[in-house]
Each structure stands twice: as C-alpha cells, then as structure tokens.
Enzyme design. Structure first.
Site, PDB file in Angstrom:
ATOM      1  N   ASN A  75       0.804  -1.228   0.000  1.00 26.14           N
ATOM      2  CA  ASN A  75       0.000   0.000   0.000  1.00 26.14           C
ATOM      3  C   ASN A  75       0.837   1.278   0.000  1.00 26.14           C
ATOM      4  OD1 ASN A  75       0.764  -0.413   2.629  1.00 26.14           O
ATOM      5  ND2 ASN A  75      -1.178   0.197   3.519  1.00 26.14           N
ATOM      6  N   ALA A 100       6.328  -6.608  -1.209  1.00 25.19           N
ATOM      7  CA  ALA A 100       5.088  -7.348  -1.484  1.00 25.19           C
ATOM      8  C   ALA A 100       5.096  -7.834  -2.932  1.00 25.19           C
ATOM      9  CB  ALA A 100       3.890  -6.442  -1.235  1.00 25.19           C
ATOM     10  N   GLU A 101       4.409  -8.943  -3.167  1.00 23.54           N
ATOM     11  CA  GLU A 101       4.352  -9.529  -4.518  1.00 23.54           C
ATOM     12  C   GLU A 101       3.769  -8.534  -5.522  1.00 23.54           C
ATOM     13  OE1 GLU A 101       3.615 -11.344  -1.240  1.00 23.54           O
ATOM     14  OE2 GLU A 101       1.682 -11.424  -2.230  1.00 23.54           O
ATOM     15  N   GLY A 154       2.434  -5.369   7.762  1.00 24.46           N
ATOM     16  CA  GLY A 154       1.443  -6.147   7.013  1.00 24.46           C
ATOM     17  C   GLY A 154       0.321  -6.575   7.935  1.00 24.46           C
ATOM     18  N   THR A 156      -1.989  -8.692  10.630  1.00 23.36           N
ATOM     19  CA  THR A 156      -1.740  -9.310  11.933  1.00 23.36           C
ATOM     20  C   THR A 156      -1.541 -10.817  11.760  1.00 23.36           C
ATOM     21  OG1 THR A 156      -2.968  -7.588  13.081  1.00 23.36           O
ATOM     22  CG2 THR A 156      -2.698  -9.659  14.250  1.00 23.36           C
ATOM     23  N   THR A 158      -0.249 -12.526   9.230  1.00 23.07           N
ATOM     24  CA  THR A 158       1.116 -12.815   8.766  1.00 23.07           C
ATOM     25  C   THR A 158       2.135 -12.481   9.851  1.00 23.07           C
ATOM     26  OG1 THR A 158       0.468 -12.422   6.480  1.00 23.07           O
ATOM     27  CG2 THR A 158       2.815 -12.308   6.955  1.00 23.07           C
ATOM     28  N   GLY A 159       1.925 -11.389  10.554  1.00 21.26           N
ATOM     29  CA  GLY A 159       2.836 -11.004  11.641  1.00 21.26           C
ATOM     30  C   GLY A 159       2.990 -12.125  12.658  1.00 21.26           C
ATOM     31  N   GLU A 176       4.512  -3.897  12.508  1.00 26.17           N
ATOM     32  CA  GLU A 176       3.452  -2.894  12.292  1.00 26.17           C
ATOM     33  C   GLU A 176       2.304  -3.644  11.644  1.00 26.17           C
ATOM     34  OE1 GLU A 176       3.637  -0.073  13.467  1.00 26.17           O
ATOM     35  OE2 GLU A 176       5.769   0.421  13.614  1.00 26.17           O
ATOM     36  N   ARG A 204      -8.176   8.197   1.842  1.00 25.96           N
ATOM     37  CA  ARG A 204      -6.808   8.240   1.339  1.00 25.96           C
ATOM     38  C   ARG A 204      -6.423   6.845   0.849  1.00 25.96           C
ATOM     39  NH1 ARG A 204      -1.288   8.755   4.292  1.00 25.96           N
ATOM     40  NH2 ARG A 204      -2.335   7.667   5.974  1.00 25.96           N
ATOM     41  N   CYS A 210      -3.243   1.131   6.951  1.00 25.21           N
ATOM     42  CA  CYS A 210      -3.564   0.514   8.240  1.00 25.21           C
ATOM     43  C   CYS A 210      -4.022   1.549   9.257  1.00 25.21           C
ATOM     44  CB  CYS A 210      -2.377  -0.289   8.757  1.00 25.21           C
ATOM     45  SG  CYS A 210      -0.868   0.617   8.637  1.00 25.21           S
ATOM     46  N   SER A 368       0.496  10.884  10.269  1.00 22.58           N
ATOM     47  CA  SER A 368       1.819  10.256  10.148  1.00 22.58           C
ATOM     48  C   SER A 368       2.861  11.238   9.618  1.00 22.58           C
ATOM     49  CB  SER A 368       1.779   9.077   9.169  1.00 22.58           C
ATOM     50  OG  SER A 368       0.666   8.281   9.407  1.00 22.58           O
ATOM     51  N   GLU A 385       8.189   3.113  14.652  1.00 21.53           N
ATOM     52  CA  GLU A 385       9.006   3.503  13.502  1.00 21.53           C
ATOM     53  C   GLU A 385       8.990   5.018  13.352  1.00 21.53           C
ATOM     54  OE1 GLU A 385       7.277   0.891  10.346  1.00 21.53           O
ATOM     55  OE2 GLU A 385       9.261   0.007  10.494  1.00 21.53           O
TER      56      GLU A 385
HETATM   57  P1  ADP Z   1      -1.775  -7.773   3.076  1.00 22.47           P
HETATM   58  O1  ADP Z   1      -3.010  -8.526   3.473  1.00 22.47           O
HETATM   59  O2  ADP Z   1      -1.768  -6.343   3.394  1.00 22.47           O
HETATM   60  O3  ADP Z   1      -1.277  -8.083   1.702  1.00 22.47           O
HETATM   61  P2  ADP Z   1       0.223  -9.509   4.149  1.00 22.47           P
HETATM   62  O4  ADP Z   1       0.578  -9.605   5.575  1.00 22.47           O
HETATM   63  O5  ADP Z   1      -0.332 -10.697   3.461  1.00 22.47           O
HETATM   64  O6  ADP Z   1      -0.722  -8.257   4.099  1.00 22.47           O
HETATM   65  O7  ADP Z   1       1.472  -9.018   3.288  1.00 22.47           O
HETATM   66  C1  ADP Z   1       2.441  -8.118   3.725  1.00 22.47           C
HETATM   67  C2  ADP Z   1       3.796  -8.631   3.336  1.00 22.47           C
HETATM   68  O8  ADP Z   1       3.978  -9.883   3.960  1.00 22.47           O
HETATM   69  C3  ADP Z   1       4.000  -8.861   1.851  1.00 22.47           C
HETATM   70  O9  ADP Z   1       5.343  -8.561   1.527  1.00 22.47           O
HETATM   71  C4  ADP Z   1       3.760 -10.341   1.707  1.00 22.47           C
HETATM   72  O10 ADP Z   1       4.443 -10.887   0.606  1.00 22.47           O
HETATM   73  C5  ADP Z   1       4.371 -10.839   2.987  1.00 22.47           C
HETATM   74  N1  ADP Z   1       3.915 -12.156   3.412  1.00 22.47           N
HETATM   75  C6  ADP Z   1       2.678 -12.686   3.360  1.00 22.47           C
HETATM   76  N2  ADP Z   1       2.667 -13.937   3.878  1.00 22.47           N
HETATM   77  C7  ADP Z   1       3.933 -14.205   4.276  1.00 22.47           C
HETATM   78  C8  ADP Z   1       4.590 -15.305   4.903  1.00 22.47           C
HETATM   79  N3  ADP Z   1       3.951 -16.419   5.226  1.00 22.47           N
HETATM   80  N4  ADP Z   1       5.902 -15.194   5.167  1.00 22.47           N
HETATM   81  C9  ADP Z   1       6.584 -14.065   4.864  1.00 22.47           C
HETATM   82  N5  ADP Z   1       6.045 -12.999   4.286  1.00 22.47           N
HETATM   83  C10 ADP Z   1       4.733 -13.054   3.997  1.00 22.47           C
END
Ligand code: ADP
Length: 405
Positions: A75, A100-101, A154, A156, A158-159, A176, A204, A210, A368, A385
């Site tokens: 984002n 991010a991909e 990213g 929660t 994935t965190g 974050e 925005r 987030c 921010s 941060e």
């Molecule tokens: P969003 O839902 O905002 O895309 P994600 O948490 O999925 O949030 O993605 C944020 C970042 O985390 C991206 O760079 C994504 O590629 C990465 N990501 C998602 N899943 C994983 C994972 N299992 N391990 C490491 N990075 C990940």
C-alpha cells in the site's frame, strides 16, 4: 533528483494504482525518512554511568543489531521500505528487503537509487518473490541465524506467523500490523473540520492504509448533520478513475480479493439493517474500481465494525455517551490509530488517554510523519518507527565495565 522523484511516483501509480498525486506525496514521505534518519545517525549517543565502585568506570555503547530482514506491504511500496531501511542503515545494519508480490518495482527502483547514492554493494538487498514463494522466502529470512532482526509491516495474521518463525533464534522484531481505527465525532465537534478529517482519513489510498478510519462513531446530537455533510463531500470531492488522470482521487483497489472483502462487508451490514447513503457497489469502470461508500444505522454486530475492511467503506455508528463511544472504540484486539473530534478540553484529555491505540489524532485525520512515532498496541504490533525512537529498533545496548582502575 526531481526526475527520480517523478519517475518513482509513476512506478508507484503503475504498480498499485494510487493516484499520481498521492504517489508523489508518498515519494516525499518516503524521502523524509531517509533525511530524518540520516540526521538521527549523528545522535546515536551512548552513556557514561556513575559507577558503584571507585575503581570502576561504566560505559554504554550502542551497536547495530546486524542484518535486518525487512518485509513490506504494497500500500506504500516506497515509504514502508524507507521507514525501515532509513533507520537500519543509520544504525549501521545491512538489509534484505522482501517487498510485497504486487509491488516489487518500487523496491528495485530504490536499489538503483542506493547505487547512485553510493551505498556500497551488499548493503541494500532486495529479494522480490512470487506469491507462491512468499511463505518459503519469509521462513528463510525469519529463521536464518545470520539475520538478527525482522521488521515487518502487514497483516496481523502474517505477523503472527513471522513471530513464531523468529522465536526459534530469538530475533529482535518490529511489527506494524493491522488496525481498526475508530473516528469519534462528539457533539461539541466542529462539523466541517470533522468532515474534512473523515474524508482524508477514510478515503486516502482508497481506504487501503492501516491507519485509515475503519468505523465512525458519531454522537446523536451531531449525527444527522455530519452524515449529510459527509455524503455531500464524498459525492463532490472524490473521483474514481485511472491513477494517471489528474482529476482522480480514488484509484482501483489492489486486487479482486480486496474488492470482494468490501462487497462482503456491505452485504453483511445491509442484511443486518444498515442503510447505504452513497456508493455501495463496484464502480461502472469495472475491474477493481469501487464506489466510495457511506453506511448508516451500523451496529457493532456487523462485520465491518469487527474487522479491518481496507477499502473505501465508511460505516457510521450512532452513540449517546462518551463512555459508550470509548467502550466501542476499545472493544478491539488491535489498536493502531484512533481519531476524535471535540472542542471540549477536558473531554480531549480524557479520551486521548483512554483510547487503546498507539497514535491519536485529535481534530486531525492524517497524523503520520517522519518525526512522530508510528506504531500500535495490542495485536497491532511491537515497536515504533520513525521519530527519535525508531532507530532504537536497530540498535543493541552494550554495557562495558572498566575495572581495576
Ligand atoms: P496484506 O493482506 O496487506 O497483503 P500480508 O501480511 O499478506 O498483508 O502481506 C504483507 C507482506 O507480507 C508482503 O510482503 C507479503 O508478501 C508478505 N507475506 C505474506 N505472507 C507471508 C509469509 N507467510 N511469510 C513471509 N512474508 C509473507
């Protein structure tokens, strides 16, 4: 340099769809972290501590934690990188960035700028990867003993995965994560200011930040006026379209999944009695474009008030008392940003202190900036941060005792 800025902004618009003006704003924001931390690098002070024995001297040194793995979202494809990398480089760490991909190009463009700026090879590294490879690459970054620090922005969900990986080698972590920002409008508020703040805070980046407001809580005495003015402002000031058109304020959402989530939240709310004041469906432009939407008669039973929508949906809950509003605002397992509008100084202090979030906007919808600490409480994350605190995330404190003097 100006040429670079313009080019970077165009890359952002091309890869995530945000309007060019917002992308230009992001580049300025992105650069501000490099400037800020370049200055902070000169202030990584240690300490001299009065010793408990005559023949001792005690020092505190600050040292870089080591290699930092940096995982960032789509984002803010440039600023989320510099907010971390600026602090890391200033502290003396090398970095491996996994963007991010959906938005690898901004990260690679920063690599080119790092080369031009004379950052030595191997200091700023980028590992773009496909969606299929993300989990595997993430696991390597979070488990390799050579990596000392994980900084992630990213979701929660994935965190939590990354925290589990990081536990194996007890890495330092900054997280974050998601938010669920309340935006409270009290009866004493200046309605026009509240509407301007609401528009900025909600729409925005088409609602894809987030810290975007996720739920509006509006006191009953001011409710109808706020809703009427907010709806008018949405219809007059927001223009959905191609990010490269000068008039566009709302680009497409990032992907089909994002559009489906907004649709699901609206459908759920309407089925439980919410009313659509404006918007409510996919935009006639098709694809991932969605109409900026305003819902009223919203209750806390609806999905849109229980989880982050991350899209252009503004649900309005009507409340009667301050205590009720604060209770609704705090009934969340996350706490990143929170906003409220009031002109009553006692109420301002009370509510600012009671909101369970890391950042509060009082009569402001956009808060921010590089010099202010960004971060959340509860499941919104760990660490801060930007600001004078941000650099600490990349520094170790070493105590050195000189004995026998
Ligand atoms: P969003 O839902 O905002 O895309 P994600 O948490 O999925 O949030 O993605 C944020 C970042 O985390 C991206 O760079 C994504 O590629 C990465 N990501 C998602 N899943 C994983 C994972 N299992 N391990 C490491 N990075 C990940």
């Amino acid at each position: 340099m100006m040429e670079n800025k313009e080019e970077l902004a165009r890359i952002i618009t091309a890869e995530n769809g945000k309007p060019l003006k917002e992308a230009q704003g992001e580049i300025t924001y992105s650069a501000s972290f490099l400037e800020w931390f370049a200055e902070e690098a000169r202030r990584i002070y240690g300490d001299v501590i009065p010793a408990s024995a005559k023949d001792r001297r005690v020092l505190v040194l600050k040292q870089p934690v080591g290699v930092a793995a940096i995982i960032t979202p789509w984002n803010f494809p440039s600023a989320m990188i510099t907010r971390k990398v600026g602090a890391a480089l200033a502290a003396g760490c090398t970095v491996v960035v996994k963007p991010a991909e959906d938005t690898p190009l901004s990260a690679l463009a920063l690599g080119e700028l790092a080369n031009q700026a004379g950052i030595p090879a191997g200091v700023y590294n980028v590992v773009p990867c496909s969606r299929q490879q993300t989990a595997a690459v993430g696991e390597v970054l979070c488990t390799d003993p050579l990596v000392s620090k994980i900084s992630f922005t990213g979701s929660t969900a994935t965190g939590k995965i990354l925290l589990k990986h990081a536990a194996g080698t007890v890495k330092r972590v900054s997280m974050e994560l998601g938010g669920h920002a309340p935006f409270i409008v009290f009866d004493s508020a200046n309605v026009d200011r509240a509407v301007a703040g609401a528009l900025a805070s909600k729409y925005r980046n088409s609602g894809q930040t987030c810290v975007c407001t996720n739920r509006f809580l509006v006191q009953k005495g001011i409710h109808d006026e706020f809703v009427e003015k907010f709806a008018k402002a949405i219809d007059k000031e927001l223009h959905v379209g191609n990010g490269f058109d000068a008039k566009t304020t709302q680009g497409p959402l990032i992907n089909e999944k994002a559009v489906e989530k907004v649709e699901k939240h609206i459908k759920d709310a309407v089925s439980q009695g919410a009313s659509i004041v404006t918007g409510g469906k996919r935009h006639s432009l098709g694809k991932n474009f969605f109409e900026p939407t305003l819902l009223t008669n919203v209750t806390t039973k609806m999905l849109c008030t229980q989880e982050e929508t991350f899209g252009p949906l503004a649900p309005v809950i009507r409340f009667e008392t301050e205590a009720e509003a604060v209770a609704i605002a705090n009934a969340a397992n996350v706490g990143l940003a929170g906003y409220f509008y009031s002109q009553d100084p006692a109420q301002i202090w009370r509510v600012a202190e009671q909101l369970e979030v890391g950042m509060v906007g009082v009569n402001e919808g956009i808060i921010s900036s590089a010099e202010c600490p960004f971060g959340g409480v509860k499941e919104s994350g760990l660490g801060r941060e930007g600001s004078k605190y941000g650099i600490d995330e990349y520094l170790e404190i070493k105590y050195v005792c000189f004995g026998g003097l």
